[in-house]
Motif scaffolding. Structure first.
Motif, short mmCIF file in Angstrom:
data_model
loop_
_atom_site.label_atom_id
_atom_site.label_comp_id
_atom_site.label_asym_id
_atom_site.label_seq_id
_atom_site.Cartn_x
_atom_site.Cartn_y
_atom_site.Cartn_z
N LEU A 60 0.86 -1.19 0.00
CA LEU A 60 0.00 0.00 0.00
C LEU A 60 0.89 1.23 0.00
N CYS A 61 0.82 2.00 -1.07
CA CYS A 61 1.61 3.23 -1.17
C CYS A 61 0.86 4.37 -0.49
N ARG A 62 1.46 4.91 0.56
CA ARG A 62 0.82 6.02 1.27
C ARG A 62 0.87 7.30 0.45
N GLY A 63 1.76 7.33 -0.55
CA GLY A 63 1.88 8.53 -1.37
C GLY A 63 0.69 8.72 -2.29
N CYS A 64 0.33 7.68 -3.04
CA CYS A 64 -0.73 7.83 -4.04
C CYS A 64 -1.93 6.94 -3.77
N GLY A 65 -1.86 6.10 -2.76
CA GLY A 65 -3.00 5.25 -2.42
C GLY A 65 -3.09 3.96 -3.21
N TYR A 66 -2.14 3.74 -4.14
CA TYR A 66 -2.17 2.51 -4.93
C TYR A 66 -1.91 1.31 -4.01
N TYR A 88 5.04 -4.92 13.39
CA TYR A 88 4.43 -4.65 12.09
C TYR A 88 3.93 -3.22 12.10
N SER A 89 4.02 -2.55 10.99
CA SER A 89 3.80 -1.10 11.01
C SER A 89 2.33 -0.71 11.13
N LEU A 90 1.42 -1.66 11.15
CA LEU A 90 0.00 -1.33 11.18
C LEU A 90 -0.66 -1.88 12.44
N GLU A 91 -1.74 -1.25 12.87
CA GLU A 91 -2.58 -1.81 13.90
C GLU A 91 -3.30 -3.03 13.34
N ARG A 92 -3.68 -3.93 14.22
CA ARG A 92 -4.35 -5.17 13.80
C ARG A 92 -5.59 -4.88 12.94
N THR A 93 -6.33 -3.83 13.31
CA THR A 93 -7.56 -3.53 12.55
C THR A 93 -7.25 -3.06 11.13
N GLN A 94 -6.00 -2.67 10.91
CA GLN A 94 -5.63 -2.17 9.58
C GLN A 94 -5.26 -3.30 8.62
N TYR A 95 -5.04 -4.50 9.16
CA TYR A 95 -4.60 -5.59 8.27
C TYR A 95 -5.60 -5.81 7.12
N TRP A 125 -10.43 -13.79 5.05
CA TRP A 125 -9.53 -14.67 5.81
C TRP A 125 -8.63 -13.85 6.73
N CYS A 126 -8.15 -12.69 6.23
CA CYS A 126 -7.25 -11.85 7.02
C CYS A 126 -7.99 -11.32 8.26
N ALA A 127 -9.24 -10.90 8.09
CA ALA A 127 -10.01 -10.39 9.23
C ALA A 127 -10.20 -11.51 10.26
N ARG A 128 -10.48 -12.72 9.79
CA ARG A 128 -10.62 -13.85 10.72
C ARG A 128 -9.32 -14.11 11.45
N GLU A 129 -8.21 -14.08 10.71
CA GLU A 129 -6.90 -14.35 11.32
C GLU A 129 -6.52 -13.27 12.33
N ALA A 130 -7.09 -12.06 12.13
CA ALA A 130 -6.80 -10.96 13.06
C ALA A 130 -7.85 -10.88 14.17
N GLY A 131 -8.81 -11.81 14.18
CA GLY A 131 -9.83 -11.82 15.22
C GLY A 131 -10.83 -10.70 15.08
N LEU A 132 -11.13 -10.30 13.85
CA LEU A 132 -12.02 -9.17 13.58
C LEU A 132 -13.29 -9.67 12.87
N PRO A 133 -14.38 -8.86 12.87
CA PRO A 133 -15.58 -9.27 12.12
C PRO A 133 -15.26 -9.47 10.64
#
Ligand SMILES: [Zn+2]
Length: 233
Positions: A60-66, A88-95, A125-133
């Motif tokens: 995920l490019c923070r510069g242009c959003g691509y 890891y540079s992101l919060e779990r909810t950001q995965y 699958w990622c949300a499940r692996e992170a314990g999120l809805p």
């Protein structure tokens, strides 16, 4: 929380293919090979021990959003130290949000509905692996997979994707639709007949739960060289 020793995340410096900015991002440096004991579910995804690992598959490019699969970003350098999930540079909810960004990028660039469905499934699958809805991700995957399968010009392995759609429907408790999709899976899908029969039984029983494949089916589907003689098709 430490990642398992077998999966290794490192920090990589990559270049965005859309705007040429360089930035650092988590990079999956090692993934253990699949054996018959690897946890793989009946929708044919490998259950990962942490959402951070699947999230690392998206850049995920923070510069242009691509945002897209990390393989389209040119890797400039891989830094030596491994990361824990906490580093890891992101919060779990950001995965799973990385998959949402990639979904938007795909939609903006006219990606096929099959690609969008696979991104939504990975978000699920990622949300499940992170314990999120994760239910809304499954609905999104169903929408996109349905559009892909209605596209008569699309000549991919339709049987395989009818099987995946059957699994999506089963997990959404749409058992009649699940059985219709399982019923259209043919030998060209290269999926073992035992798998299709097994999932028809599960759908007929009204069971919507995510389920691990038994080791012999993992071996048949994912380790074909070792088990070619036993492959039923
Ligand atoms: Zn960019």
């Amino acid at each position: 929380m430490r990642l398992t020793e077998e999966f290794t995340l490192r920090q990589a410096v990559v270049t965005c293919p859309a705007c040429n900015r360089t930035f650092s991002t988590p990079h999956l440096a090692n993934m253990p090979v699949i054996t018959q004991d690897t946890p793989i579910e009946t929708d044919l995804h490998r259950a990962l021990p942490n959402g951070a690992i699947r999230a690392a598959l998206i850049g995920l490019c923070r510069g242009c959003g691509y945002a897209w699969w990390i393989t389209v970003f040119k890797t400039e350098e891989i830094l030596p130290n491994s990361l824990t999930a906490d580093e890891y540079s992101l919060e779990r909810t950001q995965y799973p949000r990385k998959f949402a960004n990639a979904f938007l990028t795909g939609r903006q660039n006219g990606a096929h509905h099959r690609e969008l469905a696979l991104l939504a499934l990975n978000g699920h699958w990622c949300a499940r692996e992170a314990g999120l809805p994760h239910e809304r991700w499954l609905d999104l995957a169903a929408q996109e997979m349905g559009k892909a399968l209605r596209d008569r010009d699309w000549t991919g392995n339709r049987g395989y994707y009818h099987y995946l759609m059957g699994e999506i429907c089963r997990q959404q408790r749409k058992f009649k639709e699940a059985l219709e999709h399982f019923g259209t899976v043919d030998f060209q899908s290269r999926l073992p007949r035992e798998l299709i029969l097994r999932q028809k039984v599960q759908a007929t029983a009204g069971d919507s739960s995510p389920t691990r494949l038994p080791p012999y089916l993992v071996e048949l589907i994912f380790c074909p060289r070792r088990s070619r003689k036993a492959f039923p098709l």
